[in-house]
Design a protein around this motif. Structure first.
Motif, PDB file in Angstrom:
ATOM      1  N   HIS B 288      41.108  67.536  24.908  1.00  0.00           N
ATOM      2  CA  HIS B 288      40.057  67.351  25.838  1.00  0.00           C
ATOM      3  C   HIS B 288      39.820  68.290  27.130  1.00  0.00           C
ATOM      4  O   HIS B 288      41.040  68.675  27.746  1.00  0.00           O
ATOM      5  N   CYS B 300      44.669  64.567  26.929  1.00  0.00           N
ATOM      6  CA  CYS B 300      44.239  64.008  25.727  1.00  0.00           C
ATOM      7  C   CYS B 300      43.912  64.752  24.642  1.00  0.00           C
ATOM      8  O   CYS B 300      43.461  65.655  24.791  1.00  0.00           O
ATOM      9  N   TRP B 301      44.357  64.410  23.445  1.00  0.00           N
ATOM     10  CA  TRP B 301      44.238  65.179  22.452  1.00  0.00           C
ATOM     11  C   TRP B 301      43.338  64.337  21.437  1.00  0.00           C
ATOM     12  O   TRP B 301      43.986  63.126  21.040  1.00  0.00           O
ATOM     13  N   ASP B 302      42.432  64.916  20.630  1.00  0.00           N
ATOM     14  CA  ASP B 302      41.709  64.207  19.434  1.00  0.00           C
ATOM     15  C   ASP B 302      42.239  64.645  18.001  1.00  0.00           C
ATOM     16  O   ASP B 302      42.254  65.799  17.873  1.00  0.00           O
ATOM     17  N   GLU B 304      40.925  65.529  14.844  1.00  0.00           N
ATOM     18  CA  GLU B 304      39.550  65.700  14.398  1.00  0.00           C
ATOM     19  C   GLU B 304      39.357  65.961  13.060  1.00  0.00           C
ATOM     20  O   GLU B 304      40.184  66.934  12.557  1.00  0.00           O
ATOM     21  N   GLU B 313      35.925  62.880  15.883  1.00  0.00           N
ATOM     22  CA  GLU B 313      37.248  62.123  16.145  1.00  0.00           C
ATOM     23  C   GLU B 313      37.624  60.892  15.532  1.00  0.00           C
ATOM     24  O   GLU B 313      36.704  60.283  15.492  1.00  0.00           O
ATOM     25  N   GLY B 316      42.609  59.289  19.020  1.00  0.00           N
ATOM     26  CA  GLY B 316      42.650  60.080  20.404  1.00  0.00           C
ATOM     27  C   GLY B 316      44.218  59.575  20.904  1.00  0.00           C
ATOM     28  O   GLY B 316      44.771  58.369  20.903  1.00  0.00           O
ATOM     29  N   HIS B 427      43.641  54.574  17.490  1.00  0.00           N
ATOM     30  CA  HIS B 427      42.796  55.004  16.223  1.00  0.00           C
ATOM     31  C   HIS B 427      41.717  54.208  15.964  1.00  0.00           C
ATOM     32  O   HIS B 427      41.661  52.987  15.944  1.00  0.00           O
TER      33      HIS B 427
END
Lengths: 565, 565
Positions: B288, B300-302, B304, B313, B316, B427
């Motif tokens: 993010h 934060c990482w999504d 994707e 996404e 997360g 999720h």
């Protein structure tokens, strides 16, 4: 025992917790902790298997927020309410019928005026502050909200999961290749915005349901496996109030239970509940009196269990007749019927309306053909005093009888449309959960055992090293991992004395414990390493070779007797 | 492919249905049909096993309706909103940032004024009726309701399941015997009252989440199994926008991912998703940007995935730091900290406030002792300009500095309180569900195959009699029942040609089909009866003895190669 004792155990050991406790809690709301969540899931699994694998039903999962139309049709907007009365002094709301429990045999059958006059006659006052009570008002028990921005689309939290099945009937019917019977199950949240909930998890504002809707041919209320259980005994309290234990087939032939399929699922419920751990001696089926029946039910039986709260409903098994599908067909204008194919096509005579084209032409010109079609869509019964009303371009036209005639036609039909009837076993999951715990609860000199059935127990086996040294712990961890990987819920514990660890497991209903001791590690035994296996209910112990442990555990969980090991 | 094609298959075959379709539907609401419910449950099971059996996490199930305080504390009442604008002509509401997607690189970072001026400058009008747009207003995305009668107690449907875990932290911490790390999972409904949802089941008003909250020591952000995966590769798009594939340990040592535990669970998510059937080639992790990060997140990482809708996404993975526990501690005034025990007790020096009893006595008489206690409860930092404010009997007293003194004391302490940090893999279950279907979807000359992984496939095996006569059907039903009783989801089908039945099973992702034919019934074979087993992905067939069928099916589901049979 009292419920408080059990609820305190439940809280301490992580079965259930009052919700939002850090904020003072909210009445009628409970969360499931780590052990409770597994126990609840185990109940759901057994219920699901009974209906899906056992009876070939299918499962769906529908929305909890529903638009208003659904509950207009289902009757919940008009019928799903209690009477509330506010104290003029402390402003506390009360359920009006709960304040007059001693003054009337059946206060929940009274209307607002009846309740009010009971208050006045008996000088009923606020039980909290002795203040004066206000007017009795109707309060709808659905949680209300808005879907999307603005308040144009009203929504409600569903009071039952059943409506999600009914509104999906056309999809489900096609999925079942347009055949009956069609059995559908659904579990999930239901909501009832109680005025002032009490009684632990018996009366919740947000609860868990497991509902079953079985759609059957209204002219065939039998069930294929009925003959296999017709001689089983049921403990019944019919409408006349006289309790009796009779066979399923007696109950049906004496007209006590309305039909075979309803009787079958009353028995089926008894079988499932006892397999879940409800004590058969504290279980009966009580028929609803006509004045307590829900607005949708033709006949209804409650599975009632004896709890510290008294006899309590935990499952309702209703014959909802064609109420729901008829209502949704009416409100949605969609076809909710079953096409029942005859064995042989039938020839029938039928009176139909036939338009007189010659008369219509000059009167309606270019519209005559459409008007003729509208006339012929209608039935003879629609003609009123020689006039047929027809809607054309948004206007009602009066068509006089000289413009049409009644004609008898013969036609071959291959079947007819019927609206399926619905048999509904509806399970209060939280109440079943609580009953299983209360019926399993034994307390003796401060020592507590929950005799949960192995299939529902959240932990199947405790695994302990005698000491946390000499490799005992490594070996115990290995065994723990092996059991867990094989799908057997195990719990590793190396803290405190073995007696304390047994006590902890007994208190949460774990049926067996494995202890790794110095005998396990004796090198010369090789693949013959053994562990101690202890049985909760008999307190007996056996030495079991580690290589056999997985098989032994699997057969025990399936119901093998510990004594036979 | 396009999403419409797949959604139409999903609807026709009972995976998902638009909710309330008989009433015209409600945007952003979908129901799970019979096959979808099983597929969804299979995803939940694999997720649960990964975290519970794999990492020792526990699971809870908390309420969906929450009182206002929870979301005051969590920040959702202040922060969880979008901007809405109504058309003055047709009254339709729109998400303001969606109307200016082409006019600004990142419209969801704009405030009401920024959006409004973009509208005015560019003459943006209603996309439906070309009407004039009204004011831009903030719209909170939580569904609002009232708990109990009257409107005194406001409640909201939870926008995430996470808060149910945070508010239960004190219970969970005790359940875990006051140790960290403490991992808790929860799945269930989340609600987001979207202004105008689109995109099938990607953006829903009522959705299903699987959330994981891992509480860790803020000074120890490692993970015990990190070393076993540190050389695995991740496809990352860090904040700088430059995509790269690097190892987990490179990402940590270069400071791209903040810490080891966050990196571990990014890898863990990749592993779980690919095992569920997400195509690894269409999966990446995007960091993010600081201006899109939720109010609670430190990093934060999504996860994707590439869908027909573009990169989307589906999970997360955030480091929420101490935000949530700190906020709830503040609003509830409850202790939400972990007591971190030192290896050895430490001797420390500490400045404390000491009341001057001799001065207080004459001033406060009988209250002096209580006032002294209140002074000594406070810290040196509370003294402001030589005055300490103390609350006594509901009033604030200014205590001047001549009534107390600062004293340095030495004490032995065994540990200290720390507020745990939270690592959260969250999720989107419906999105994962959809991704698995889209990535499994193959269409060739009007023939559709869903190559679902066996572990998630709703039906594992179709069972067909070649004909419905000569006992072929009886034998096939027996096999169907045997498989079903063993817990293998089987589907019996005796209608239409065998080719048609294969096609029906291929279309819903069933990996194998069993056919009972005349060879099966040849009497002399005795216990060597065989059936045809067909593999979906290779279309190959093998003859398998019926007595081995259960074992063969079990190994295939576990991942054995069909070619090796």
């Amino acid at each position: 025992m009292n419920a408080g004792e059990l609820l305190s155990l439940c809280k301490r050991r992580g079965f259930i917790w009052p919700s939002f406790e850090i904020y003072g809690g909210v009445a009628g709301m409970y969360d499931y902790g780590p052990l409770g969540t597994v126990l609840k899931d185990n109940i759901i699994s057994m219920w699901r298997n009974a209906y899906k694998k056992g009876e070939g039903f299918v499962e769906i999962d529908s929305e909890t927020v529903n638009p208003e139309q659904v509950f207009k049709a289902s009757g919940h907007i008009d019928e799903f309410s209690d009477f509330v009365v506010y104290c003029q002094g402390c402003n506390e709301p009360f359920r009006a019928d709960h304040l007059v429990g001693d003054l009337h045999p059946n206060p929940d059958t009274l209307d607002a005026a009846g309740l009010k006059s009971l208050f006045v006659e008996n000088g009923v006052r606020c039980p909290d502050c002795d203040g004066e009570l206000g007017e009795v008002e109707e309060f709808n028990l659905m949680f209300k909200t808005n879907i999307g921005p603005g308040s144009s689309r009203v929504g409600y939290l569903r009071p039952e999961t059943a409506q999600g099945i009914f509104v999906n009937f056309p999809h489900l019917y096609r999925y079942n290749r347009e055949k009956l019977p069609l059995g559908v199950i659904q579990h999930g949240r239901g909501y009832r915005n109680e005025i002032s909930p009490r009684q632990g998890i018996i009366r919740l504002r947000e609860f868990n349901m497991m509902e079953v809707e079985l759609f059957v041919d209204p002219e065939d209320k039998g069930w294929v496996r009925y003959p296999t259980i017709k001689d089983e005994t049921l403990r019944l309290v019919p409408e006349d109030g006289r309790e009796r234990s009779i066979t399923v087939s007696e109950a049906v032939s004496e007209g006590i239970i309305a039909n075979e399929v309803l009787a079958y699922f009353i028995w089926f419920t008894k079988d499932l509940l006892t397999r879940l751990g409800v004590d058969g001696e504290r279980l009966r089926f009580r028929q609803h009196l006509s004045d307590e029946m829900a607005h949708y039910a033709m006949d209804c039986w409650d599975a009632e269990v004896l709890l510290s709260y008294g006899w309590t409903e935990i499952v309702g098994i209703a014959d909802r007749g064609c109420w729901d599908l008829t209502q949704h067909a009416k409100w949605s204008k969609q076809d909710m019927s079953h096409f029942k194919r005859f064995d042989e096509p039938k020839e029938i005579e039928r009176d139909v309306l036939k338009a007189k084209y010659r008369e219509l032409g000059p009167l309606f010109k270019g519209d005559a053909k459409e008007i003729a079609r509208l006339i012929e869509e209608r039935a003879l019964a629609d003609v009123d005093n020689g006039v047929l009303k027809v809607e054309f371009n948004g206007e009602m036209l009066d068509i006089p009888e000289n413009l049409f005639e009644a004609v008898t036609v013969r036609e071959k039909i291959s079947g007819e449309k019927v609206v399926p009837h619905v048999i509904e076993p509806s399970h209060g999951l939280d109440r079943i959960f609580y009953t299983i715990l209360e019926h399993a609860y034994r307390r003796d000199d401060d020592y507590t055992v929950l005799s949960l059935r192995p299939e529902v127990a959240p932990i199947k086996v405790g695994v302990f090293p005698l000491m946390t040294r000499d490799g005992l712990d490594t070996k115990a961890e290995e065994i723990f991992r092996m059991l867990n990987d094989a799908g057997i819920d195990a719990y590793y514990d190396d803290s405190g004395s073995i007696g304390k660890r047994y006590a902890r497991m007994d208190e949460v209903g774990t049926p067996w414990c494995v202890t790794v001791d110095y005998e396990t590690l004796e090198e010369d035994r090789g693949t013959k390493d053994t562990v101690t296996l202890r049985d909760r209910d008999s307190s007996e112990q056996r030495r079991i070779p580690v290589v056999n442990l997985l098989n032994v555990m699997q057969s025990l969980i399936k119901g093998e007797d510990f004594a036979s090991l």
